[in-house]
Design a protein around this motif. Structure first.
Motif, PDB file in Angstrom:
ATOM      1  N   PRO A 134       0.835  -1.221   0.000  1.00  5.98           N
ATOM      2  CA  PRO A 134       0.000   0.000   0.000  1.00  5.98           C
ATOM      3  C   PRO A 134       0.864   1.263   0.000  1.00  5.98           C
ATOM      4  N   GLY A 135       0.209   2.383  -0.268  1.00  4.03           N
ATOM      5  CA  GLY A 135       0.896   3.663  -0.221  1.00  4.03           C
ATOM      6  C   GLY A 135      -0.092   4.806  -0.263  1.00  4.03           C
ATOM      7  N   MET A 136       0.358   5.970   0.181  1.00  2.87           N
ATOM      8  CA  MET A 136      -0.527   7.138   0.195  1.00  2.87           C
ATOM      9  C   MET A 136       0.311   8.408   0.170  1.00  2.87           C
ATOM     10  N   GLU A 137      -0.199   9.445  -0.547  1.00  4.83           N
ATOM     11  CA  GLU A 137       0.399  10.775  -0.523  1.00  4.83           C
ATOM     12  C   GLU A 137      -0.689  11.801  -0.199  1.00  4.83           C
ATOM     13  N   VAL A 138      -0.295  12.806   0.568  1.00  3.81           N
ATOM     14  CA  VAL A 138      -1.186  13.913   0.910  1.00  3.81           C
ATOM     15  C   VAL A 138      -0.500  15.210   0.498  1.00  3.81           C
ATOM     16  N   GLY A 139      -1.221  16.045  -0.251  1.00  2.39           N
ATOM     17  CA  GLY A 139      -0.682  17.333  -0.663  1.00  2.39           C
ATOM     18  C   GLY A 139      -1.519  18.475  -0.126  1.00  2.39           C
ATOM     19  N   PHE A 140      -0.848  19.599   0.118  1.00  2.00           N
ATOM     20  CA  PHE A 140      -1.537  20.797   0.586  1.00  2.00           C
ATOM     21  C   PHE A 140      -1.003  21.985  -0.208  1.00  2.00           C
ATOM     22  N   GLN A 141      -1.869  22.587  -1.020  1.00  2.00           N
ATOM     23  CA  GLN A 141      -1.507  23.758  -1.815  1.00  2.00           C
ATOM     24  C   GLN A 141      -1.751  24.979  -0.949  1.00  2.00           C
ATOM     25  N   ALA A 142      -0.703  25.398  -0.200  1.00  2.00           N
ATOM     26  CA  ALA A 142      -0.853  26.499   0.754  1.00  2.00           C
ATOM     27  C   ALA A 142      -1.144  27.811   0.049  1.00  2.00           C
ATOM     28  N   THR A 143      -0.427  28.056  -1.041  1.00  2.00           N
ATOM     29  CA  THR A 143      -0.667  29.223  -1.881  1.00  2.00           C
ATOM     30  C   THR A 143      -0.497  28.775  -3.329  1.00  2.00           C
ATOM     31  N   GLU A 144      -0.676  29.691  -4.238  1.00  2.00           N
ATOM     32  CA  GLU A 144      -0.486  29.364  -5.647  1.00  2.00           C
ATOM     33  C   GLU A 144       0.948  28.906  -5.916  1.00  2.00           C
ATOM     34  N   LYS A 145       1.890  29.373  -5.094  1.00  6.13           N
ATOM     35  CA  LYS A 145       3.299  29.097  -5.322  1.00  6.13           C
ATOM     36  C   LYS A 145       3.867  28.006  -4.422  1.00  6.13           C
ATOM     37  N   TYR A 157       3.836  18.484   1.007  1.00  5.04           N
ATOM     38  CA  TYR A 157       3.391  17.124   0.724  1.00  5.04           C
ATOM     39  C   TYR A 157       4.061  16.140   1.674  1.00  5.04           C
ATOM     40  N   THR A 158       3.419  15.006   1.836  1.00  2.00           N
ATOM     41  CA  THR A 158       3.978  13.912   2.618  1.00  2.00           C
ATOM     42  C   THR A 158       3.446  12.605   2.063  1.00  2.00           C
ATOM     43  N   GLY A 159       4.159  11.518   2.323  1.00  2.00           N
ATOM     44  CA  GLY A 159       3.719  10.230   1.796  1.00  2.00           C
ATOM     45  C   GLY A 159       4.361   9.069   2.528  1.00  2.00           C
ATOM     46  N   ILE A 160       3.678   7.941   2.479  1.00  2.00           N
ATOM     47  CA  ILE A 160       4.197   6.684   3.016  1.00  2.00           C
ATOM     48  C   ILE A 160       3.966   5.617   1.956  1.00  2.00           C
ATOM     49  N   GLY A 161       4.780   4.572   1.987  1.00  2.00           N
ATOM     50  CA  GLY A 161       4.588   3.506   1.017  1.00  2.00           C
ATOM     51  C   GLY A 161       5.495   2.334   1.305  1.00  2.00           C
ATOM     52  N   LYS A 162       5.078   1.188   0.829  1.00  5.87           N
ATOM     53  CA  LYS A 162       5.842  -0.045   0.981  1.00  5.87           C
ATOM     54  C   LYS A 162       6.342  -0.461  -0.398  1.00  5.87           C
ATOM     55  N   SER A 163       7.595  -0.878  -0.476  1.00  9.78           N
ATOM     56  CA  SER A 163       8.171  -1.265  -1.757  1.00  9.78           C
ATOM     57  C   SER A 163       8.912  -2.590  -1.619  1.00  9.78           C
ATOM     58  N   PHE A 164       9.197  -3.213  -2.772  1.00  7.02           N
ATOM     59  CA  PHE A 164       9.870  -4.509  -2.729  1.00  7.02           C
ATOM     60  C   PHE A 164      10.571  -4.785  -4.057  1.00  7.02           C
ATOM     61  N   ARG A 165      11.478  -5.746  -4.019  1.00  2.00           N
ATOM     62  CA  ARG A 165      12.059  -6.293  -5.242  1.00  2.00           C
ATOM     63  C   ARG A 165      12.346  -7.774  -5.033  1.00  2.00           C
ATOM     64  N   ILE A 166      12.277  -8.525  -6.110  1.00  2.00           N
ATOM     65  CA  ILE A 166      12.569  -9.955  -6.046  1.00  2.00           C
ATOM     66  C   ILE A 166      14.008 -10.186  -6.482  1.00  2.00           C
ATOM     67  N   PRO A 167      14.639 -11.269  -6.034  1.00  2.00           N
ATOM     68  CA  PRO A 167      16.027 -11.534  -6.415  1.00  2.00           C
ATOM     69  C   PRO A 167      16.159 -11.780  -7.921  1.00  2.00           C
ATOM     70  N   THR A 168      17.285 -11.387  -8.493  1.00  2.00           N
ATOM     71  CA  THR A 168      17.585 -11.736  -9.882  1.00  2.00           C
ATOM     72  C   THR A 168      18.057 -13.181  -9.936  1.00  2.00           C
ATOM     73  N   TYR A 169      18.110 -13.719 -11.147  1.00  2.00           N
ATOM     74  CA  TYR A 169      18.634 -15.075 -11.304  1.00  2.00           C
ATOM     75  C   TYR A 169      20.116 -15.137 -10.936  1.00  2.00           C
ATOM     76  N   THR A 170      20.856 -14.045 -11.117  1.00  2.00           N
ATOM     77  CA  THR A 170      22.256 -14.011 -10.684  1.00  2.00           C
ATOM     78  C   THR A 170      22.341 -14.089  -9.168  1.00  2.00           C
ATOM     79  N   ASP A 171      21.464 -13.361  -8.463  1.00  2.00           N
ATOM     80  CA  ASP A 171      21.424 -13.451  -7.001  1.00  2.00           C
ATOM     81  C   ASP A 171      21.185 -14.892  -6.545  1.00  2.00           C
ATOM     82  N   LEU A 172      20.346 -15.590  -7.263  1.00  2.00           N
ATOM     83  CA  LEU A 172      19.912 -16.910  -6.815  1.00  2.00           C
ATOM     84  C   LEU A 172      20.858 -18.034  -7.201  1.00  2.00           C
TER      85      LEU A 172
END
Length: 608
Positions: free
Chosen positions: A377-388, A392-407
């Motif tokens: 899962p993941g989420m971002e929250v933005g706040f446009q305080a002014t036109e300029k 922002y803030t965000g959380i998220g989970k990430s992953f990668r699987i091993p390559t065949y060279t790793d294995l």
């Protein structure tokens, strides 16, 4: 000869400067970041994203995309040869296996090894822009967008054109590039071909690189359109000490083919894109270049994928959804013959709230036949305080699987580990952006906690390297950047663009006693990048770039590069480049010595 040649080129270009329209300014607010489902303007993004525009690609003192990315804040490029003949890309202290490369949203992940992910079969002359997403990208792009993702974008034109670029330089370097746009009625199509070669900057570092890229697109009617692509790259190079310093005579030859076909359906508030693509990578590796019988590996990997991604606009906001299925196969004299199946489901939603707030949240669920289902899962929250000003803030989970060279790899200095598990990370960032009349400033803090980090390790120098799952690794970092694009003025000498950035990363590896690690303790620690583009007259552009790089447990270094363009957008133009003007002695990866001061010069033809 070298001392006379380069200043002579500069003097000739300066002498001939006169009128030309300024084309370096490109409004980032108008750029739509090309994610596979929900696409929002750069100015409305609640993430840390860098965009390298076409004018920046053209004026940077670089002969390859890899070299251009070295000037992107937070990106760590580790070349083992000039012009990126073999280079690893890391983001926010991540390793080369933790960055996902994409071409128009198509994943270029190599199941054999992350060392091949930069084998992008597109000549740089044909790239429209590059989008660098920093931080967790699994919810957006899927597997292996662990620390970030780099999306290379090409565009189809409805105008006929032909661009030719040729150059030569030190180390016997020479190259030629052709890029043409050939629309025929409602059919748009691009064709690009390039060839580069060099004798190498030191022993056994010569290379030859060829690329051919073709893409087309047609709007069948208001609702249906098709787009296709076929691309091929062939690169052979001396690999002196690339993968182990014990054998300086290494050699490698790699051929990569990518093909894709997509269909887009659009009706009112609904859009659906379906595409199929295939990537093939062939790799011949020799431990001794002229003695293949001593130690030689052949690897052939094929990836087949089918994706569908859609968006729906409603009163409740924008909903994005997607499905993907991938099969990765390899036939290898060293790794063996293997295949694996992956599938994924994407779901996310963007809603704009009152008071300038917006929320984007979603989840990516991945199926891997060796481990079953996992959810990110993941989420971002933005706040446009002014036109300029935007926070922002965000959380998220990430992953990668091993390559065949790793294995499965088996070699004299490296041994795979078939018991490896995928690595996962929990990510957090918070930042602020200021965007006003050409001025863009950003400050962001990020944190990444990794579980089961895949890291090559060994107990002593007599034991081969083997990947292990480490229990915990923590990364904390700060990125501060400032860029200003000046309005065009009639002044004879003027600043057209200025950038400066600083990145600090604290990598805390909870090491196992008596264990030496290969990559984790070489992560980026301090990085300063700066640049200024000057306009002299109306036809001359002078770009100066600098980098200060310090990695954990490695000596820091400072590099200064320059490029001058004359009549870049005219029918006939010329350029000259100098790299490592400070003549710095430095290493980016392993024990591979990078070149001292070196030069290139060439021409450009722009025909319509």
């Amino acid at each position: 000869m070298k001392k006379l040649f380069f200043p002579a080129i500069f003097s000739l270009v300066i002498f001939q400067a006169n009128a030309q329209n300024d084309s370096t300014t490109q409004n980032l607010d108008e750029i739509i970041i090309q994610e596979n489902r929900i696409q929002t303007p750069f100015s409305k993004q609640s993430r840390n994203i860098s965009v390298v525009t076409k004018p920046q690609l053209e004026t940077t003192p670089a002969r390859s995309l890899q070299e251009v990315l070295a000037f992107v804040p937070g990106v760590d490029v580790r070349q083992r040869g000039i012009t990126g003949v073999q280079a690893d890309i890391g983001i926010r202290g991540g390793s080369f296996n933790q960055t996902l490369m994409l071409l128009n949203g198509i994943k270029l992940t190599d199941p054999q090894s992350g060392h091949h992910m930069m084998n992008i079969p597109v000549p740089m002359i044909n790239i429209d822009r590059v989008e660098v997403l920093k931080g967790p990208g699994s919810r957006i792009f899927g597997q292996n967008a662990y620390a970030g993702a780099v999306n290379v974008i090409t565009e189809l034109s409805d105008r006929r054109s032909l661009r030719v670029q040729g150059y030569g330089g030190d180390f016997g370097m020479k190259g030629i590039n052709f890029a043409g746009s050939l629309p025929a009625g409602s059919l748009k199509q691009n064709l690009a071909v390039s060839y580069d070669e060099s004798n190498g900057h030191w022993y056994n570092s010569d290379y030859k690189v060829s690329n051919i890229f073709y893409e087309n697109g047609i709007a069948i009617n208001e609702k249906h359109s098709l787009r296709g692509m076929i691309a091929y790259t062939d690169r052979s190079f001396g690999a002196n000490g690339f993968y182990t310093s014990a054998f300086p005579d290494q050699w490698e030859s790699i051929q990569t083919t990518v093909g894709a076909l997509s269909h887009t359906f659009t009706q009112d508030r609904f859009k659906l894109n379906t595409r199929a693509y295939w990537r093939k990578n062939e790799d011949e590796y020799r431990l001794r270049r002229n003695e293949p019988e001593f130690y030689q590996n052949f690897h052939t990997s094929n990836t087949y994928a089918l994706e569908t991604n859609g968006t729906y606009q409603s009163k409740l906001g924008t909903t994005g959804f997607g499905l993907e299925a991938r099969e990765e196969k390899i036939e290898s004299t060293n790794l063996g013959n293997h295949d694996r199946t992956l599938a994924g489901v994407f779901l996310e939603h963007l809603v704009n709230l009152k008071g300038g707030f917006d929320v984007r949240a979603g989840i990516y669920s991945n199926y891997y036949n060796d481990y079953g289902w996992k959810h990110f899962p993941g989420m971002e929250v933005g706040f446009q305080a002014t036109e300029k000003l935007r926070f922002y803030t965000g959380i998220g989970k990430s992953f990668r699987i091993p390559t065949y060279t790793d294995l499965y790899y088996q070699g004299p200095t490296n041994v795979g580990n078939p018991e490896l598990k995928p690595e996962q990370a929990q990510n957090f960032e918070i930042g602020a952006k200021w965007n006003q009349s050409g001025l863009f400033a950003e400050l962001v803090y990020f944190n990444r906690n990794t579980d089961d980090l895949i890291e090559w390790a060994r107990p002593d120098e007599e034991t081969p390297w083997q990947p292990q799952n480490f229990n915990e690794v923590k990364f904390n970092g700060i990125e501060a950047s400032l860029a200003y694009r000046f309005a065009n003025t009639p002044a004879s000498v003027r600043i057209k663009e200025f950038q400066i950035s600083y990145n600090y990363i604290d990598a805390n590896l909870v090491n196992q006693p008596g264990t030496e690690t290969r990559y984790a303790l070489t992560a980026l620690k301090n990085q300063v990048i700066g640049g200024a583009l000057l306009g002299i007259g109306q036809k001359l552009e002078w770009n100066t770039k600098m980098r200060y790089v310090e990695r954990v447990s490695q000596d820091p270094y400072f590099l200064l590069d320059m490029r001058i363009d004359y009549n870049r957008m005219g029918k006939v133009g010329f350029f000259a480049e100098a790299s490592n003007i400070t003549n710095t002695d430095y290493i980016e990866s392993g024990t591979v010595q990078m070149p001292h001061r070196w030069f290139r010069a060439g021409f450009m033809l722009n025909l319509e």
